[in-house]
Design a protein around this motif. Sequence first.
Motif, PDB file in Angstrom:
ATOM      1  N   UNK A   1      23.128 -44.486 -37.155  1.00  0.00           N
ATOM      2  CA  UNK A   1      24.498 -44.893 -36.842  1.00  0.00           C
ATOM      3  C   UNK A   1      24.883 -46.158 -37.599  1.00  0.00           C
ATOM      4  N   UNK A   2      23.987 -47.160 -37.588  1.00  0.00           N
ATOM      5  CA  UNK A   2      24.342 -48.458 -38.177  1.00  0.00           C
ATOM      6  C   UNK A   2      24.377 -48.415 -39.697  1.00  0.00           C
ATOM      7  N   UNK A   3      23.393 -47.733 -40.316  1.00  0.00           N
ATOM      8  CA  UNK A   3      23.282 -47.816 -41.768  1.00  0.00           C
ATOM      9  C   UNK A   3      23.767 -46.583 -42.507  1.00  0.00           C
TER      10      UNK A   3
ATOM     11  N   UNK B   1      27.477 -50.185 -47.012  1.00  0.00           N
ATOM     12  CA  UNK B   1      26.136 -50.430 -46.468  1.00  0.00           C
ATOM     13  C   UNK B   1      25.709 -51.866 -46.746  1.00  0.00           C
ATOM     14  N   UNK B   2      26.039 -52.318 -47.949  1.00  0.00           N
ATOM     15  CA  UNK B   2      25.748 -53.701 -48.301  1.00  0.00           C
ATOM     16  C   UNK B   2      26.424 -54.651 -47.309  1.00  0.00           C
ATOM     17  N   UNK B   3      27.681 -54.335 -46.964  1.00  0.00           N
ATOM     18  CA  UNK B   3      28.412 -55.201 -46.044  1.00  0.00           C
ATOM     19  C   UNK B   3      27.782 -55.238 -44.655  1.00  0.00           C
TER      20      UNK B   3
ATOM     21  N   UNK C   1      20.900 -36.592 -44.549  1.00  0.00           N
ATOM     22  CA  UNK C   1      20.521 -35.933 -45.796  1.00  0.00           C
ATOM     23  C   UNK C   1      21.639 -36.017 -46.813  1.00  0.00           C
ATOM     24  N   UNK C   2      22.869 -36.011 -46.312  1.00  0.00           N
ATOM     25  CA  UNK C   2      24.010 -35.920 -47.214  1.00  0.00           C
ATOM     26  C   UNK C   2      24.595 -37.289 -47.535  1.00  0.00           C
ATOM     27  N   UNK C   3      23.967 -38.351 -47.075  1.00  0.00           N
ATOM     28  CA  UNK C   3      24.513 -39.680 -47.329  1.00  0.00           C
ATOM     29  C   UNK C   3      23.479 -40.608 -47.962  1.00  0.00           C
ATOM     30  N   UNK C   4      23.025 -40.306 -49.184  1.00  0.00           N
ATOM     31  CA  UNK C   4      22.091 -41.223 -49.831  1.00  0.00           C
ATOM     32  C   UNK C   4      22.766 -42.571 -50.114  1.00  0.00           C
ATOM     33  N   UNK C   5      21.969 -43.610 -50.272  1.00  0.00           N
ATOM     34  CA  UNK C   5      22.507 -44.960 -50.509  1.00  0.00           C
ATOM     35  C   UNK C   5      23.555 -44.941 -51.615  1.00  0.00           C
TER      36      UNK C   5
ATOM     37  N   UNK D   1      29.502 -44.927 -44.009  1.00  0.00           N
ATOM     38  CA  UNK D   1      30.213 -43.783 -44.584  1.00  0.00           C
ATOM     39  C   UNK D   1      31.646 -43.745 -44.064  1.00  0.00           C
ATOM     40  N   UNK D   2      31.820 -44.036 -42.771  1.00  0.00           N
ATOM     41  CA  UNK D   2      33.180 -44.015 -42.237  1.00  0.00           C
ATOM     42  C   UNK D   2      33.995 -45.174 -42.828  1.00  0.00           C
ATOM     43  N   UNK D   3      33.330 -46.304 -43.080  1.00  0.00           N
ATOM     44  CA  UNK D   3      34.011 -47.420 -43.732  1.00  0.00           C
ATOM     45  C   UNK D   3      34.476 -47.035 -45.136  1.00  0.00           C
ATOM     46  N   UNK D   4      33.624 -46.287 -45.846  1.00  0.00           N
ATOM     47  CA  UNK D   4      34.004 -45.857 -47.197  1.00  0.00           C
ATOM     48  C   UNK D   4      35.268 -45.016 -47.131  1.00  0.00           C
ATOM     49  N   UNK D   5      35.307 -44.107 -46.145  1.00  0.00           N
ATOM     50  CA  UNK D   5      36.493 -43.258 -46.013  1.00  0.00           C
ATOM     51  C   UNK D   5      37.706 -44.114 -45.657  1.00  0.00           C
ATOM     52  N   UNK D   6      37.499 -45.098 -44.781  1.00  0.00           N
ATOM     53  CA  UNK D   6      38.579 -45.974 -44.340  1.00  0.00           C
ATOM     54  C   UNK D   6      39.124 -46.801 -45.503  1.00  0.00           C
ATOM     55  N   UNK D   7      38.210 -47.420 -46.279  1.00  0.00           N
ATOM     56  CA  UNK D   7      38.650 -48.232 -47.414  1.00  0.00           C
ATOM     57  C   UNK D   7      39.360 -47.391 -48.472  1.00  0.00           C
TER      58      UNK D   7
END
Lengths: 281, 294
Positions: free
Chosen positions: B26-28, A132-134, A121-125, B33-39
């Motif tokens: 988990x995959x999407x 996500x693209x990667x 719920x807290x992680x919209x695209x 999200x963890x990658x965003x934090x990492x980058x």
Amino acid sequence: MVERRPVMTVVQHLVLILGAALFVFPIYLAFVASTHTGVEVSRGLPLFPGDQLVTNYGTVLSDGIASAGAPPLGLMLFNSTVMSLAIAIGKIAISLLSAFAIVYFRFPFRILAFWTIFITLMLPVEVRILPTYEVVAGLGMLNSYAGLSIPLIASATATFLFRQFFMTVPDELTDAARIDGAGPLKFFRDILVPLSRTNLAALFVILFLYGWNQYLWPLLVTTDESYYTIVMGIQRMANVGEQQPVWNLVMATAILALLPPVVVILSMQRLFVRGLIEVEK
Amino acid sequence: MRTKTVTFRHLWLPYLLLAPQLLITAVFFLWPASQAIYYSVLQEDPFGLTTQFVGLENFRRLLADPLYLESFLTTVVFSVLVAGLSMGIALVLAIMADRVIRTALLYRTLLIWPYAVAPAVAGVLWFFLFNPTVGVAAYALDALGHDWNHYVDGTDAMALIVIAAAWRQVSYNFLFFLAGLQAMPRSLTEAAAIDGAGPLKRFLTIQLPLLSPTVFFLMVVNIVYAFFETFGIVHATTAGGPGNDTVILVYKVWRDAFEGLNLGSSAAQSVILIVIVVALTAIQFRTLERRVEY
């Protein structure tokens, strides 16, 4: 009405009619524009529909707007339909299953699974665009129907909705099914799913809309024009920098892009209103 | 968490049932999200060959960047205007529709369908109406003495995206306000009417206070909508311009990642957005709890 006040009643209807007109007005003008030639539209928009309806819609459906580099609308409409159906059906299917598991079984890590679903719920695209693209690129899912739909089908709201509903299903039904020798899957298929029919239909309307109106996601994962969806493709025609867009054709596209979801909402109004209010509860 | 008293027993079936949902999550969701934090704590050299750990440097730079702060302000102004405008209009229409019981359903039908129009398509429709050379609305404004041009005037461009975003959202707010009003016991307003309270007084002293949970709930929903779901409106019409006058946060994340190719900064922006969503969701759930108590 609490009391009779003729003046108030007239005012009310006036306000409502004015409101409704305000809503219909942009669509009406778009429709008018889509029935004239480009020259007529650029000279100043006429107030009534013209005679170019068949020509304009024929052009966009079969050829697209070549100068804007967009594919024929027929193809984009098809892509949108595939994507929104896949998203709606996918979301409903996996959410039904997970809600069933969470409500009807007791097992280790049940609470953890629940919270994991909740977090989506807290992680919209919009907040995790690049990574996500990667991931999608890494899986080779760019420019495919799978890439357009699968990453969007996890759904916390649908899972919660079904969980809520399952909690109201009387335990006597489960008992009776068990006494009659039905296993969990048979109970799910023959009792739970048929009971959820109305919820299912209401949710389907909402999710179809959600899928059809996706914009950012198709923009990210499609570079090949043959996978463009119509809502995302319209931008290629409207936003042409310094040039003037081909307004009559752009408006024909807009009308085609909004027609399917509007028809769905209006024909299933009761289900839609129910679904919307249930989802937010 | 509540459970059924009657449950099934199975060793592996529940995990199998949950597998698709959890796998996709988990995959999407979790991994990106963890990658965003990492980058967000890394910095790439200009050629993208090496990366190095820079701690909170990306965040520090972002918060010192006038462009980012400006984008933040733009987003706040945009959200407040969209929420205010769409809720105000929706409330007036809902009150009117609530009073005309016989035709309420007809008006509801006329008013709900803009919700089905995608934000991007709504943007394109208003883009056309306000087009400085062919648009009807721009022409009307010209006649009134305002020289409308959203290609050069930042205020006009902001007004355009606010109108497009609010237009669509009125339907949603209207439905919730109407449902809220119709759920109120008629006896309250009837009693007040007998005591001599006019429509305005009844609204201010009875209906509005009873509606306040709905108002608060819709405020959060509208702000979430304006923050996160309006990318299409900006991208399909103003593209952030003129200058940077309509660059909302989500648009900036996208632009910095895909056009500016600034990985670290874009990731740091994503993390800030995640914090905002988490905060808004928490507020939303608190209001839901309170709504139940009413």
